[in-house]
Each structure stands twice: as C-alpha cells, then as structure tokens.
Write a protein that holds these residues in place. Sequence first.
Motif, PDB file in Angstrom:
ATOM      1  N   MET A  53     -11.960 -22.868  13.112  1.00 53.72           N
ATOM      2  CA  MET A  53     -12.808 -23.009  14.575  1.00 53.72           C
ATOM      3  C   MET A  53     -11.054 -23.753  15.325  1.00 53.72           C
ATOM      4  SD  MET A  53     -11.951 -26.855  15.933  1.00 53.72           S
ATOM      5  CE  MET A  53     -11.619 -27.880  14.255  1.00 53.72           C
ATOM      6  N   ILE A  54     -10.136 -23.603  15.048  1.00 52.20           N
ATOM      7  CA  ILE A  54      -8.885 -24.021  15.270  1.00 52.20           C
ATOM      8  C   ILE A  54      -8.677 -23.011  16.335  1.00 52.20           C
ATOM      9  CG2 ILE A  54      -6.173 -24.334  15.022  1.00 52.20           C
ATOM     10  CD1 ILE A  54      -7.348 -26.794  12.949  1.00 52.20           C
ATOM     11  N   MET A  55      -8.520 -21.296  15.381  1.00 54.18           N
ATOM     12  CA  MET A  55      -8.369 -20.619  16.386  1.00 54.18           C
ATOM     13  C   MET A  55      -9.017 -20.431  17.605  1.00 54.18           C
ATOM     14  SD  MET A  55      -5.506 -19.451  15.218  1.00 54.18           S
ATOM     15  CE  MET A  55      -5.244 -18.295  15.395  1.00 54.18           C
ATOM     16  N   SER A  56     -10.357 -20.661  17.545  1.00 47.99           N
ATOM     17  CA  SER A  56     -11.113 -20.535  18.276  1.00 47.99           C
ATOM     18  C   SER A  56     -10.865 -21.500  19.812  1.00 47.99           C
ATOM     19  CB  SER A  56     -12.758 -20.493  18.251  1.00 47.99           C
ATOM     20  OG  SER A  56     -12.745 -21.637  18.366  1.00 47.99           O
ATOM     21  N   GLY A  57      -9.641 -22.387  19.539  1.00 44.14           N
ATOM     22  CA  GLY A  57      -8.800 -22.525  20.617  1.00 44.14           C
ATOM     23  C   GLY A  57      -8.196 -21.888  21.613  1.00 44.14           C
ATOM     24  N   PHE A  72      -5.503 -28.421  20.238  1.00 42.79           N
ATOM     25  CA  PHE A  72      -4.440 -29.910  19.955  1.00 42.79           C
ATOM     26  C   PHE A  72      -4.357 -30.455  21.320  1.00 42.79           C
ATOM     27  CE2 PHE A  72      -4.140 -28.401  15.806  1.00 42.79           C
ATOM     28  CZ  PHE A  72      -5.184 -28.472  14.915  1.00 42.79           C
ATOM     29  N   LEU A  73      -3.692 -29.733  22.281  1.00 48.13           N
ATOM     30  CA  LEU A  73      -3.339 -30.047  23.158  1.00 48.13           C
ATOM     31  C   LEU A  73      -3.632 -31.097  23.879  1.00 48.13           C
ATOM     32  CD1 LEU A  73      -1.291 -27.106  23.883  1.00 48.13           C
ATOM     33  CD2 LEU A  73      -0.428 -28.393  22.308  1.00 48.13           C
ATOM     34  N   ASP A  74      -4.954 -31.614  24.700  1.00 55.20           N
ATOM     35  CA  ASP A  74      -5.270 -32.663  25.165  1.00 55.20           C
ATOM     36  C   ASP A  74      -5.023 -33.847  24.990  1.00 55.20           C
ATOM     37  OD1 ASP A  74      -5.782 -30.319  27.096  1.00 55.20           O
ATOM     38  OD2 ASP A  74      -8.415 -30.418  26.922  1.00 55.20           O
ATOM     39  N   LEU A  76      -3.541 -34.547  21.446  1.00 54.20           N
ATOM     40  CA  LEU A  76      -1.596 -35.183  20.928  1.00 54.20           C
ATOM     41  C   LEU A  76      -0.361 -34.418  21.389  1.00 54.20           C
ATOM     42  CD1 LEU A  76      -3.435 -34.528  17.180  1.00 54.20           C
ATOM     43  CD2 LEU A  76      -2.218 -36.275  18.698  1.00 54.20           C
ATOM     44  N   TYR A  77       0.027 -35.530  21.605  1.00 49.56           N
ATOM     45  CA  TYR A  77       1.399 -34.986  22.285  1.00 49.56           C
ATOM     46  C   TYR A  77       2.734 -35.563  21.417  1.00 49.56           C
ATOM     47  CZ  TYR A  77      -2.084 -36.692  26.218  1.00 49.56           C
ATOM     48  OH  TYR A  77      -3.300 -36.066  26.495  1.00 49.56           O
ATOM     49  N   GLY A  78       3.202 -33.780  21.629  1.00 44.56           N
ATOM     50  CA  GLY A  78       4.816 -34.200  21.645  1.00 44.56           C
ATOM     51  C   GLY A  78       4.704 -33.904  20.076  1.00 44.56           C
ATOM     52  N   LEU A  79       3.823 -33.371  19.520  1.00 44.00           N
ATOM     53  CA  LEU A  79       3.555 -33.259  17.724  1.00 44.00           C
ATOM     54  C   LEU A  79       3.604 -32.074  17.181  1.00 44.00           C
ATOM     55  CD1 LEU A  79       0.899 -35.997  16.852  1.00 44.00           C
ATOM     56  CD2 LEU A  79       3.412 -35.991  15.881  1.00 44.00           C
ATOM     57  N   GLU A  80       3.719 -30.882  17.783  1.00 42.13           N
ATOM     58  CA  GLU A  80       3.647 -29.548  17.722  1.00 42.13           C
ATOM     59  C   GLU A  80       4.007 -28.787  16.489  1.00 42.13           C
ATOM     60  OE1 GLU A  80       4.747 -30.503  20.387  1.00 42.13           O
ATOM     61  OE2 GLU A  80       3.345 -30.094  22.407  1.00 42.13           O
ATOM     62  N   ARG A  81       5.420 -29.389  15.914  1.00 40.00           N
ATOM     63  CA  ARG A  81       6.183 -28.715  14.860  1.00 40.00           C
ATOM     64  C   ARG A  81       5.033 -29.150  13.945  1.00 40.00           C
ATOM     65  NH1 ARG A  81      10.901 -30.687  13.233  1.00 40.00           N
ATOM     66  NH2 ARG A  81      11.066 -33.125  14.602  1.00 40.00           N
ATOM     67  N   THR A  82       4.777 -30.434  13.449  1.00 35.14           N
ATOM     68  CA  THR A  82       3.367 -31.167  12.850  1.00 35.14           C
ATOM     69  C   THR A  82       2.458 -29.866  12.852  1.00 35.14           C
ATOM     70  OG1 THR A  82       4.648 -33.117  12.917  1.00 35.14           O
ATOM     71  CG2 THR A  82       1.939 -32.304  12.433  1.00 35.14           C
ATOM     72  N   THR A 120      -9.769 -37.220  13.608  1.00 30.82           N
ATOM     73  CA  THR A 120     -10.950 -37.625  14.365  1.00 30.82           C
ATOM     74  C   THR A 120     -10.937 -35.925  14.949  1.00 30.82           C
ATOM     75  OG1 THR A 120     -10.447 -39.927  14.082  1.00 30.82           O
ATOM     76  CG2 THR A 120     -12.087 -38.994  15.458  1.00 30.82           C
ATOM     77  N   LEU A 121     -10.308 -35.664  15.450  1.00 30.16           N
ATOM     78  CA  LEU A 121     -10.222 -34.359  16.691  1.00 30.16           C
ATOM     79  C   LEU A 121     -10.274 -33.411  15.979  1.00 30.16           C
ATOM     80  CD1 LEU A 121      -9.006 -33.659  18.997  1.00 30.16           C
ATOM     81  CD2 LEU A 121      -6.991 -32.957  18.261  1.00 30.16           C
ATOM     82  N   ILE A 122     -10.028 -33.512  14.538  1.00 26.08           N
ATOM     83  CA  ILE A 122     -10.778 -32.058  13.601  1.00 26.08           C
ATOM     84  C   ILE A 122     -12.131 -32.079  13.075  1.00 26.08           C
ATOM     85  CG2 ILE A 122      -9.980 -31.495  10.733  1.00 26.08           C
ATOM     86  CD1 ILE A 122      -7.637 -31.619  11.271  1.00 26.08           C
TER      87      ILE A 122
END
Length: 648
Positions: A53-57, A72-74, A76-82, A120-122
């Motif tokens: 699901m995540i990879m499909s983005g 996630f990008l739209d 969550l901001y600034g959490l790239e490493r997480t 929730t996003l997931i």
Amino acid sequence: MGAFNTSDFLKQVEEQRSNERALAWEGTFGDYLDLVAKQPKIADLAHARLYNMIMSGGVRENADATHDYNFFLDDLYGLERTLRQLVDEYLNPASRRLDIRKRILMFVGPVGGGKSTLVTLIKRGMEKYSKTDEGGSYAIKGCPMHEDPLHLIPEDLRADFKRSLGVYIEGALCPVCQYRLDHEWGSNINNVPVQRIMLSERTRIGIGTFKPADPKSQDVAELTGSVNISALTEYGQESDPRAYNFDGELNIANRGIMEFIEMLKAEKRFLYELNTVAGEQTIKASRFALIYCDVAVIAHTNEYEYNSYFSNKENEAMIDRIFVVRVPYNLRVSEEVRIYEKLIGQSDVQDMTQGAELDLSRIHIAPYTLKVASMFAILTRLKQSKKSGLTLMIKMKLYDGEKQADWDQRQVRELHEEFSDEGMNGVSPRYIINRISTALVKGGKTYVTPIDMLRALRDGITEYTSHDEERRRLLGLIDEVRKEFDETAKKEVQRAFVYSYEESAKTLMDNFIDNVEAYCNKEKVKHPVTGEDVEPDERLMRSIEEQIGVTENQKKEFREGIMRSVASLMRRGQTFSVSSDERLKEAIEKKLFTDLKDVVKITTSSKTPDDVQLKKVNEVVDRMCKEQGYTMDSANELLRYVGTLLNR
Ligand SMILES: Nc1ncnc2c1ncn2[C@@H]1O[C@H](COP(=O)(O)OP(=O)(O)O)[C@@H](O)[C@H]1O
Ligand SMILES: [Mg+2]
C-alpha cells in the motif's frame, strides 16, 4: 470555495456508489482460485499488503541519496527519518515474512508529535488501497473474521500450491467456517462462497482499534469476542461456534491492522492477547482451539510511559516482542510552519479555543508570525551540541537547510547522531496553536502579528512550566527569536520603502551629479520645482558624501574626481550610472537607507508627518499590502515596531 451545487453533489455520491458496486465481486472458491492464479498478490498477508500500500504511492529519490515515501508526504512534515525507518527496517522485511513481523510495531514519541496522525493515515490508506485493482482482498462470505479463502486448501496440498503459484498459505479455518464447511457446504470446498472485501474501520472489516479504559469495565472480550448468551440457550454448548461472537477487535482486524492506542497503559491481560496475536498469529477464545489471525499490530505510546515500562526488568519478555519506531517532533522550521498552516486550516482548531467564537482560518496572520512561533518551538526541542561555536540558532538553521558560515549540510547527519532523543521534548504544534488562539481572544484582535505571537509565547511560559530553570531557558529562547525577528522586520520594511530602489538611486544620483557639475564649473543649477537658477545644493551633496566619510576638506577633490570619470565615460560614448563608481554607489545606498530611517522614525514619532512623508508612508503600506501579504493594520503595526527599533 465555489457555490454548492446540489445536483453535482448528488451525482458525485451516486458515482461513488456505482464505483463501489463495480468493485463488488462474488464467486465460488474455484472462481477465486482463478483470480489468484492471475494476480497472486491478492493473497498477500497483512504486512505485505501494508507495505505494498505504501509503495503504491511511489518513492522519491532525493539529491542527497536518501529517499522518501510519497504516501506520507502530504500529511506528515519533517518526519522523513522516522518514516524511512518504519518502511525500511520494519515493513519491508515484515512483508517478506521475516521474523520481524512477529513483533508489535510501536510508535513512541512526545504528545502531539503526530503518532495518531500517522496511524490514521495508514488506516485510511488501507481502506483506499483495498478498493484498488492491485490492493483487492477476498474473504469467505459470511465469515465474522472475513478470513482468507485459501485456508480451505488442506495442509498437505499447500506445498504444491506454493510451488505452482508462488503463494504461501498460512493458517487454518476459523471455527465458524469450519462448522459451515462441514454442515452447510457438504465438505466441498468449491461450494464455499467467496467475496471481495473493502477494508473499513467503520464497518469493522480489517481494521480494529483498542484503547485502554477503566479496567473494571473493560473486558478481554473486547479483543477476543464473547459467548452469545441467547444463542447459547439455543445450541446448548459453549464450544459450538454458533454460540460465540467472533467480534472482538482482534477478530475483525484480521487481514489488516490492529491499532492499539496508548498501549503501555493497558493491563497485562490485554498485552498478553496482543503479544500472542503478533507473535503467533493466533487468538485464544475460551472453549475454542487457537484461532488464526493475520494482522499487523500497530501500537503507540508516549515517551513517559515508554521510559517507565522499558526500564522495568519484569517487562523484558514483552519488550523483546516490540519493535520501536520513534516519532519525535519535527525539527525543521519550514516544515513546522506547514504543520501550523495545516492545523489552522482544519476546523478542529476552533475546538481548542475552548468555546471562543474564533475561526483561525479566517483571521489575518501577518507574514513571519508562524515562522517566529516555529523557530521558538524548534529551539525548545533542540539539544546543545558539544561542537564549539555551534549555537542552537545555527543548528536550527542548519537543520532547516540554510547555509551557515563554517558549517554545512554534510554535518547535519553527524549532528542528528549526537543525541538519540533529540525532538522527544519541547513544545508541541498544538501548544503553539493554542497560544495563537489565546492571544487573539485576549487582545480582541482580528489579526495576529509576530509581535503578538512573541508576547503570547512569553505570557504562556509560566503556565507551561513551574521550573524556574526551564522557564529561564524558554525566555532566553524567546529573546533569541526576537533578535532574529528584529533583523527580519527591518529588512521587510526596507524592502517596501526602497521598492523602486533602482529608480530612487538613479534620481538621487542624477541630482547629485547635476549639483557637483555646477559646483566644479562654478555655475548655477535649475531649481527642480521653480525652475529658477540657484546655487548648487550644498546640503544635499554633503549628506551623500558624509555617508562614506568624505570630509569638508576632501569634498572638492572627491567632486572633481567624480566629474573626471563622468567626462571620461562621455568621451567613450557611455553614460555615468550608479554602479560606475563603487564609492559613490555605497554613498547613495547608505543615503537612501538613512532617509528610510527618517521616514520610519517620523511615522512613529509624535510629530505630524508632512505631506511628502505621509504620501511616502501610504505608498509603503500599500505596497506591503499588495505585495508582501500584509493588511493595513498589520503593516502599520510593523512600521511602528521598526520605528521603535530604529529610534533606540
Ligand atoms: N510532523 C508533523 N507533520 C504534520 N502534522 C503534525 C506533525 N506533528 C504533529 N502534527 C499535527 O499535530 C496534531 C497532533 O498530532 P497527533 O497525531 O494527535 O499526535 P500524537 O498522537 O503523537 O499525540 C495533529 O493534528 C497532527 O496532524
Ligand atoms: Mg495520539
């Protein structure tokens, strides 16, 4: 927003319904096998489904050789490493059925750092994905756990199945389906009806949630289902699957995800169930053999509970079964601003103002207001580096991608590694939004400026912490931010004043040259307004020359020098311009800026400005409104503020 159109809206609703109808699919088990043969992915287990699901983005490759997951990008901001850790270290291996999938995924982080938002996003992502072609899921029709139809395939044929289709089958039929197979479907697996399922939290398909509440009123049945008393009187036996409701959160989460909110607040008996389902893919319901359940368990907890739980030796066994992903606060100023913008745009901000009649999204927020709040928030979260000369302010800017003298972006990774818990403390985005609201309610204003923001932050500190030392630290940070803002404010106003900088500079210089020429040739100049012949304007010439330290004694020589270069350029057919002479250019620039100071000062002093000054100020305010995003009120407030700065 455009006008609401009822018939368009109804059309949209209808379209959605027909899309969902189009997705509906029903067939026999044999039909389903044909689908699997064509598209083996539909038989994926929960973790693989989540990963896909995540990879499909899609994946975004960055210039610095890192990558981000678009999914996630739209939001969550600034959490790239997480997020990279989540996908690369957990979901990816879990999707390949490596042992890590048997561990509970747990997000640990400070309050308001985005854990719930992430889960929730997931959940929403899984719902949507199950409606796509590649994300379709199928289940035995009528199964309370919407179980995998492949469970119908007997154990001894599964190895063959794997060899021919590459599909791995795990788990056995649930008690209900087993009973129906024997009693309703004549033990013939091809008689078993299969249907496509859409994951949905609302209809309890493939998404379960659990939140610890008062232990007295909360029963494990909430997770694992319970005996159906009225059916029990009919069927007589507790072990009859018809007399049991397989409707616990874990049952219904089968095939998808189970969210466990504030996991470490839960009692042991709940954790035990969770551990079993994650570690062994089974649920134990009383009177029944273990029931297979395929679910990705996602828990979250705050930093405080995590520390006390993980430091207790007694919990070792459980800790072993948990995979922790830290969700710290964002540490980048510009991303933080985006978070505020998002929160302000959401209606839930209204709720946070405790009933006050206030809709932040309709209020004018002057430029830099969110930025100063963001700078403060980030500074509270950062830890002082041991590297000498690296102040928190420099660190903050480096993290935000700004170039800083002596430091560069390559050192950022190193800095991140200096502290493992950076971002686990400090103020939350919600706290900041609350401060904005409070400031507005208190001041009764219809707009908010950086100055209001700084004041509101300062006012909030006593309430925020009762520790003197922490209070002093935070006040110090506000001062740092204020200093930064003062510089910005001056530049901002300057920009509005010397908007037509080139033009102002040229006019001033032409005027200067005319006068210098007359001076050197002992002639008169024409008065710009009356047209009369008058003496060269000594005051004007001196006011420019003084900017670069030309003394009374040196002025003659300086002026003659200028005339010589004017003449020499003319001989070559060129005209003298502002940039023809470095020193003159500097003088002109400085003079313009001094004039600016004077005008700004006058607007803020008690003296009544003359017509020319008034006109200038109005032009400036106008420009700030039209081009720099201010309103009359906020522009005037900034002018007054900068005036006081310049008057110091
Ligand atoms: N890094 C972030 N990116 C986007 N939004 C964020 C971020 N951190 C916090 N938020 C927003 O702040 C609010 C609080 O976050 P929430 O998910 O409830 O935090 P938690 O569950 O960790 O306490 C949410 O509206 C969330 O969208
Ligand atoms: Mg939360």
